[in-house]
Design a protein around this motif. Structure first.
Motif, short mmCIF file in Angstrom:
data_model
loop_
_atom_site.label_atom_id
_atom_site.label_comp_id
_atom_site.label_asym_id
_atom_site.label_seq_id
_atom_site.Cartn_x
_atom_site.Cartn_y
_atom_site.Cartn_z
N VAL A 170 6.00 10.25 -13.38
CA VAL A 170 5.54 9.32 -12.33
C VAL A 170 6.38 9.48 -11.08
O VAL A 170 5.87 9.42 -9.95
CB VAL A 170 5.60 7.86 -12.84
CG1 VAL A 170 5.28 6.88 -11.71
CG2 VAL A 170 4.62 7.66 -13.99
N SER A 195 3.01 6.57 -6.27
CA SER A 195 2.78 7.18 -7.56
C SER A 195 2.98 6.11 -8.63
O SER A 195 3.98 5.38 -8.59
CB SER A 195 3.73 8.35 -7.81
OG SER A 195 3.48 8.96 -9.07
N VAL A 196 2.03 6.00 -9.57
CA VAL A 196 2.11 5.00 -10.64
C VAL A 196 1.57 5.59 -11.93
O VAL A 196 0.87 6.60 -11.92
CB VAL A 196 1.30 3.72 -10.30
CG1 VAL A 196 1.90 2.97 -9.13
CG2 VAL A 196 -0.16 4.07 -10.03
N CYS A 202 -0.92 5.23 -15.31
CA CYS A 202 -2.32 4.83 -15.39
C CYS A 202 -2.51 3.38 -15.83
O CYS A 202 -3.57 2.80 -15.59
CB CYS A 202 -3.08 5.75 -16.33
SG CYS A 202 -2.47 5.74 -18.03
N ASP A 203 -1.49 2.78 -16.45
CA ASP A 203 -1.63 1.40 -16.92
C ASP A 203 -0.90 0.40 -16.02
O ASP A 203 -0.69 -0.75 -16.42
CB ASP A 203 -1.11 1.28 -18.36
CG ASP A 203 0.35 1.71 -18.49
OD1 ASP A 203 0.91 2.22 -17.50
OD2 ASP A 203 0.92 1.53 -19.58
N SER A 214 -4.90 -3.84 -9.88
CA SER A 214 -5.15 -2.63 -10.66
C SER A 214 -5.03 -1.38 -9.78
O SER A 214 -4.84 -1.46 -8.56
CB SER A 214 -6.55 -2.68 -11.27
OG SER A 214 -7.53 -2.57 -10.25
N ILE A 215 -5.19 -0.24 -10.43
CA ILE A 215 -5.18 1.03 -9.72
C ILE A 215 -6.25 1.05 -8.63
O ILE A 215 -6.04 1.59 -7.54
CB ILE A 215 -5.42 2.19 -10.72
CG1 ILE A 215 -4.32 2.23 -11.79
CG2 ILE A 215 -5.50 3.51 -9.98
CD1 ILE A 215 -2.95 2.51 -11.28
N GLN A 262 -6.09 2.21 -4.78
CA GLN A 262 -6.93 3.33 -4.36
C GLN A 262 -7.70 3.01 -3.09
O GLN A 262 -7.89 3.87 -2.21
CB GLN A 262 -7.91 3.67 -5.49
CG GLN A 262 -8.77 4.91 -5.23
CD GLN A 262 -8.00 6.19 -5.47
OE1 GLN A 262 -7.35 6.33 -6.51
NE2 GLN A 262 -8.07 7.11 -4.53
N LEU A 266 -2.50 8.20 -3.17
CA LEU A 266 -2.11 7.56 -4.42
C LEU A 266 -2.19 8.59 -5.55
O LEU A 266 -3.23 9.23 -5.73
CB LEU A 266 -3.04 6.38 -4.74
CG LEU A 266 -2.90 5.77 -6.14
CD1 LEU A 266 -1.56 5.04 -6.28
CD2 LEU A 266 -4.07 4.82 -6.44
N THR A 267 -1.11 8.73 -6.29
CA THR A 267 -1.09 9.60 -7.48
C THR A 267 -1.04 8.72 -8.72
O THR A 267 -0.17 7.85 -8.83
CB THR A 267 0.14 10.53 -7.46
OG1 THR A 267 0.10 11.35 -6.29
CG2 THR A 267 0.16 11.41 -8.70
N VAL A 268 -1.98 8.95 -9.62
CA VAL A 268 -2.02 8.20 -10.88
C VAL A 268 -1.75 9.17 -12.02
O VAL A 268 -2.51 10.12 -12.23
CB VAL A 268 -3.38 7.50 -11.09
CG1 VAL A 268 -3.37 6.73 -12.39
CG2 VAL A 268 -3.70 6.58 -9.91
#
Length: 326
Positions: free
Chosen positions: A39, A126-127, A129-130, A140-141, A145, A152-154
């Motif tokens: 991450v 950057s995060v 997925c949860d 939430s993501i 987004q 944004l990097t997931v």
């Protein structure tokens, strides 16, 4: 001034001290395990095309679960260890958001506007997925987004195939804690991507070990540090982080044979002589040898410790042979 510098990382407690604009990795990052490092990787200076962004990890103090439960949380990497691990990665600043009632009440939209946009001037995120955020974890993501788009990097869920069955195990702090609680050091170290370590100062104990031929160093570690299962371990130790490593055997537990009433951490170093009181030991766990047990006499304890030392030495010698480049 509400910021300090530890190693190469600036520690920020006051948002006015933040170096902006930022590329951030958001999360708690307890242990800075393999999944956490993936991450963090996209926002490191070596990965950033835009050099005017400051590589920043954004975390919370205390841990949100500790705030809501009002119970101390055992950590894989207490504060100083966490900072050291982040510094090794190349992170430039760590922002510690005070997790209090005011922060817990922020909606997802308020967290984005007040913290990420206004205070931190975030340009890249950057995060995992949860990742969830905001009041009652409503953010939430998708919320991130909508604003940052392709900035944004997931990182998807990270797993590792382990054991003879080659079973996929999720790389997570909770699974590492569970492995430590079972004495499954192989699994804990694999998920961490490094040996689990216990770092602390050598303090005076009852000095019973030297009376049976096995002098030990008693180590005081932070109360917040997550301890593995009580028992005996093969370890490798650095004194004041100076190489080379010294092999040894460690016992964690209540010392029932000598009627101990407090949990202690004692290390017997092989082929070592000298006074190390007041020195800092970095103890890396390599293998769980056996659970702690009560013996009928000091002679029986002495005999078992001798066997433990032999078991630990055999394992460490074998591991060393396996890691030597062919």
């Amino acid at each position: 001034m509400n910021c300090v510098k530890i190693l190469s990382v600036r520690i920020i407690f006051d948002p006015t001290e933040i170096s902006r604009p930022t590329a951030i990795a958001l999360g708690n990052f307890d242990g800075v395990h393999i999944g956490h490092r993936r991450v963090i990787a996209p926002i490191l200076p070596t990965a950033l095309d835009d050099r005017h962004l400051t590589s920043t990890v954004v975390s919370f103090a205390p841990h949100p679960q500790e705030f809501f439960s009002n119970q101390p949380r055992q950590l894989l990497a207490p504060f100083e260890e966490k900072v050291s691990l982040l510094a090794d990665l190349g992170v430039e600043q760590l922002v510690l958001l005070p997790f209090n009632a005011a922060l817990a009440k922020l909606t997802a939209a308020e967290f984005i506007q007040q913290i990420l946009i206004k205070s931190m001037q975030v340009e890249m995120i950057s995060v995992g997925c949860d990742f969830r955020f905001g009041k009652q974890r409503q953010g939430s993501i998708n919320d991130l987004q909508q604003i940052w788009g392709d900035r944004l990097t997931v990182i998807p869920e990270q797993t590792m195939n382990v054991g003879t069955s080659n079973q996929a195990v999720r790389i997570s702090s909770s699974n590492i804690r569970a492995a430590l609680a079972e004495g499954n050091i192989d699994l804990a170290n694999a998920l961490l991507g490094r040996p689990y370590n216990l770092l602390g100062e050598v303090v005076y104990g009852k000095q019973l070990g030297r009376t049976i031929g096995f002098p030990t160093a008693n180590i005081a570690i932070p109360e917040a540090k997550c301890l593995p299962r009580d028992g005996v371990y093969a370890v490798q130790v650095l004194i004041n982080n100076a190489h080379p490593y010294i092999s040894g055997v460690m016992n964690i537990g209540m010392r029932p044979t000598v009627n101990g009433n407090l949990r202690s951490l004692e290390v017997h170093l092989f082929a070592w002589q000298g006074d190390i009181y007041g020195q800092r030991l970095n103890v890396e766990l390599k293998q769980f040898i056996r659970p702690e047990q009560k013996f009928e006499s000091l002679d029986a304890l002495q005999s078992q410790i001798h066997q433990d030392c032999q078991s630990a030495q055999r394992y460490l010698d074998t591991e060393q042979l396996c890691t030597v480049p062919q």
